[in-house]
Design an enzyme around this catalytic site. Structure first.
Site, PDB file in Angstrom:
ATOM      1  N   ASP B  30       9.784  -1.221 -38.552  1.00 20.02           N
ATOM      2  CA  ASP B  30       9.742  -2.112 -39.845  1.00 20.02           C
ATOM      3  C   ASP B  30      10.427  -3.420 -39.586  1.00 20.02           C
ATOM      4  OD1 ASP B  30      12.586  -0.985 -41.733  1.00 20.02           O
ATOM      5  OD2 ASP B  30      12.123  -0.425 -39.740  1.00 20.02           O
ATOM      6  N   LYS B 142      12.379   2.662 -47.776  1.00 20.29           N
ATOM      7  CA  LYS B 142      13.554   2.494 -47.113  1.00 20.29           C
ATOM      8  C   LYS B 142      14.134   1.160 -47.478  1.00 20.29           C
ATOM      9  CE  LYS B 142      15.169   0.299 -43.620  1.00 20.29           C
ATOM     10  NZ  LYS B 142      15.342  -0.450 -42.457  1.00 20.29           N
ATOM     11  N   GLU B 183      19.849   4.278 -46.984  1.00 20.51           N
ATOM     12  CA  GLU B 183      20.306   4.114 -45.975  1.00 20.51           C
ATOM     13  C   GLU B 183      21.786   3.240 -46.140  1.00 20.51           C
ATOM     14  OE1 GLU B 183      18.031   1.939 -43.089  1.00 20.51           O
ATOM     15  OE2 GLU B 183      19.746   1.917 -41.685  1.00 20.51           O
ATOM     16  N   GLU B 185      24.446   2.074 -44.373  1.00 13.34           N
ATOM     17  CA  GLU B 185      25.107   1.877 -42.755  1.00 13.34           C
ATOM     18  C   GLU B 185      26.342   1.548 -42.665  1.00 13.34           C
ATOM     19  OE1 GLU B 185      22.520  -0.321 -39.958  1.00 13.34           O
ATOM     20  OE2 GLU B 185      24.108   0.145 -38.515  1.00 13.34           O
ATOM     21  N   LYS B 225      19.650   8.402 -44.616  1.00 19.30           N
ATOM     22  CA  LYS B 225      19.581   7.746 -43.297  1.00 19.30           C
ATOM     23  C   LYS B 225      20.953   7.081 -42.994  1.00 19.30           C
ATOM     24  CE  LYS B 225      17.343   4.205 -40.343  1.00 19.30           C
ATOM     25  NZ  LYS B 225      15.935   3.765 -39.892  1.00 19.30           N
ATOM     26  N   GLY B 267      21.423   2.381 -34.747  1.00 17.83           N
ATOM     27  CA  GLY B 267      22.199   1.339 -34.473  1.00 17.83           C
ATOM     28  C   GLY B 267      22.212   0.636 -33.245  1.00 17.83           C
ATOM     29  N   GLY B 268      23.760   0.441 -32.442  1.00 17.77           N
ATOM     30  CA  GLY B 268      23.493  -0.104 -31.381  1.00 17.77           C
ATOM     31  C   GLY B 268      23.303   0.776 -30.312  1.00 17.77           C
ATOM     32  N   SER B 295      15.792   8.585 -37.457  1.00 21.70           N
ATOM     33  CA  SER B 295      14.956   7.486 -37.952  1.00 21.70           C
ATOM     34  C   SER B 295      15.159   6.443 -37.070  1.00 21.70           C
ATOM     35  CB  SER B 295      15.113   7.082 -39.294  1.00 21.70           C
ATOM     36  OG  SER B 295      14.406   6.261 -39.836  1.00 21.70           O
ATOM     37  N   TYR B 358      19.814  -8.025 -39.582  1.00 18.76           N
ATOM     38  CA  TYR B 358      18.349  -8.079 -39.649  1.00 18.76           C
ATOM     39  C   TYR B 358      17.690  -9.467 -39.568  1.00 18.76           C
ATOM     40  CZ  TYR B 358      17.027  -3.256 -40.228  1.00 18.76           C
ATOM     41  OH  TYR B 358      17.017  -1.778 -39.998  1.00 18.76           O
TER      42      TYR B 358
END
Lengths: 358, 358
Positions: B30, B142, B183, B185, B225, B267-268, B295, B358
């Site tokens: 996405d 999401k 999600e 994070e 998530k 993530g990274g 995911s 993002y």
């Protein structure tokens, strides 16, 4: 971790896990002096210390009951009492694999400005008291909060305040070596249906676990003592399977897996009813990451109390009644209860007392 | 129940359960137009619609990948795109047992008065947008909230705001037939140790589940998530088993069993790291009432992107690379990954970007 991991952490985790052993449960024998007086009045027994000691000795020396029990909750007076042979109750229990626990709350007071809602008190010097109880042999504690269902109840105030106080109690216990049993009881009084009870129970439990997280309570060293989800006392009854489904759904939606065991209160349920409901929950084909067991007071003792009636010559008979309920509930924690103990008439007697308070 | 049970309830529960099928996981494809542009820049590919369509077609037609995937998260543009044969992507995916999902948030904005903290926007007309996405074939959504770790972060404000935003998003999705992937994070940026990450993750998740309960979200029809619990990006690395233990402990302390599946973001982390960590979690001998799966965005696509480099002649090679990561992660969801899928140096390449947005 966000959880407080103090010097007792390993012991708390071990104790909580043991209490949650499948096949075992808790005898709630922590009736205050006043409350046990009401029970004694019902069987014409004088409320004096020797009778209170005799009654608890009857329970704690019941042959065959130990394997069904992982713990007993005691009132403060009982924690320091002995058998007629001079053995401290706590030693007797511990030697037989039954962990002594202690009721530490100091009852309810009204929340001003609400419609009959309450908050539980008992935080003052709680840490020091827990230390004394630990020295005396207690390894877990219990604190009960009440929530009523009504048109505008439970209010946000009552949920927030009681949840916070439960959390403070819990962390103080853990700082001092006692596994806290967290008891947020949603009362049955009312004409609401089971869905209403489910909704309130879920809301209350969500608030409780948020408060426990805020206060850094170690969930692995904690036990939950909730109500079963049932219709209100003035509403038509439903089958144990229905109670099981609503109850387990509510718990799946709110209780994190880190909690090792859920030990139900029986409230106003009669002995047989409580056992059937517990059994139905354990038979439910749904993944439950915590043990579902009992922490019953009235629902373990009612028949035994009646059979005893304060007379020494009735001890064996009373102990047999007590053993029956212990075994029935032990079976129920494994989903294996077949209804064999339902013949006893006292077991089917409702324990509803309108407006019941400790 | 305290949960909202609308007309889509059964479908939501069924979809969420399917997405959480052991052995399957989600491809997070996405990337917004801006973000995919950055990816393309690194392989010298022009960021035009035909290239974006070509990459996604490459992924969605990879032979053998379908059984490893239960869903794909799409950006809005992609939801309406077709294969070069003219078949809508959503139809292709659905026919092959892969459920299309849609990113619905509109990115992060700064929280004034905080030290670089953010909240996520996208609630305006979300209901109407969800209806459109449902008509277009999407069955889940999401929304990504971002929290940072610092001396005074995450602040109470950022936790509350992000949790509430997630809860509003979630209930709006459920009203309109989409399973919300929630999600929250917690970023890796920083020099904190794994215990700090664990503490913050637990605090954030507790707040998220309280907010979901407040907003009557049906947990059985949601997915989580979360980040894995790891040391900060500037701290020494630890073994996958350590990451697994801290992560699963954090989840056991906060995520109710009603949630059918937990799908980790990568993530990274490098492709191989992400797979190893997921595998270690599934090997952990602890009761997990929810599926633990993936995911992954970058951790599924990085090598593939490099292998493709925008050239049609690289298609088969790129697809084979993609399949390798899909199978590795599928194995990891079952705790059966044995390593060795990372002969490709790109798979071990860290994908960490400081201050990544993002």
């Amino acid at each position: 971790m966000s959880a407080f991991v103090g010097k007792y952490a390993d012991e708390l985790i071990k104790t909580a896990k043991y209490i949650a052993t499948p096949g075992r449960g808790i005898l709630a024998a922590d009736e205050s002096t006043e409350t046990i007086g009401k029970r004694f009045a019902g069987i014409n027994v004088e409320n004096i210390e020797s009778n209170r000691q005799a009654y608890r000795e009857l329970l704690f020396t019941s042959p065959g009951s130990y394997p069904c029990l992982s713990g007993v909750i005691l009132f403060e007076e009982t924690l320091y009492q002995k058998t007629s042979d001079g053995k401290p109750f706590v030693d007797l229990l511990m030697e037989n694999g039954v962990i002594p626990g202690i009721k530490v709350d100091k009852g309810l007071v009204d929340l001003a400005g609400t419609n009959g809602e309450t908050i539980t008190q008992g935080l003052d010097s709680l840490g020091a008291r827990c230390q004394d109880y630990y020295k005396a042999g207690a390894r877990f504690a219990k604190w009960r909060a009440f929530f009523k269902i009504g048109a505008t109840e439970p209010s946000v105030l009552s949920i927030q305040e009681d949840a916070k106080v439960l959390a403070r109690y819990a962390i103080i216990c853990q700082e001092n070596g006692l596994v806290p049993i967290v008891e947020p009881e949603v009362l049955t009084g009312g004409s609401h249906d089971i869905k209403k009870c489910a909704a309130v129970t879920e809301t209350v439990l969500a608030a409780v676990f948020k408060a426990l997280n805020d206060h850094h309570v170690l969930l692995e060293g904690t036990l939950l003592k909730p109500n079963m989800v049932t219709p209100g006392s003035d509403s038509p009854k439903v089958a144990p399977e229905v109670i099981a489904e609503y109850t387990v759904t509510a718990l799946c939606r709110t209780v994190p897996p880190a909690i090792p065991g859920i030990v139900f209160l029986s409230g106003v349920q009669r002995e047989e009813q409580a056992t059937l409901n517990l059994n139905a929950m354990n038979k439910l084909d749904v993944l439950k990451p915590w043990t579902l067991t009992f922490s019953f007071g009235g629902a373990l003792q009612q028949s035994a109390l009646k059979a005893w009636a304060g007379k020494t010559e009735n001890v064996a008979k009373a102990q047999a009644k007590f053993l029956t309920r212990c075994k029935a509930n032990s079976d129920a924690t494994l989903g294996k209860y077949t209804g064999w103990a339902s013949g006893d008439s006292a077991a089917s007697e409702s324990l509803v007392v309108i407006g019941y308070r400790y």
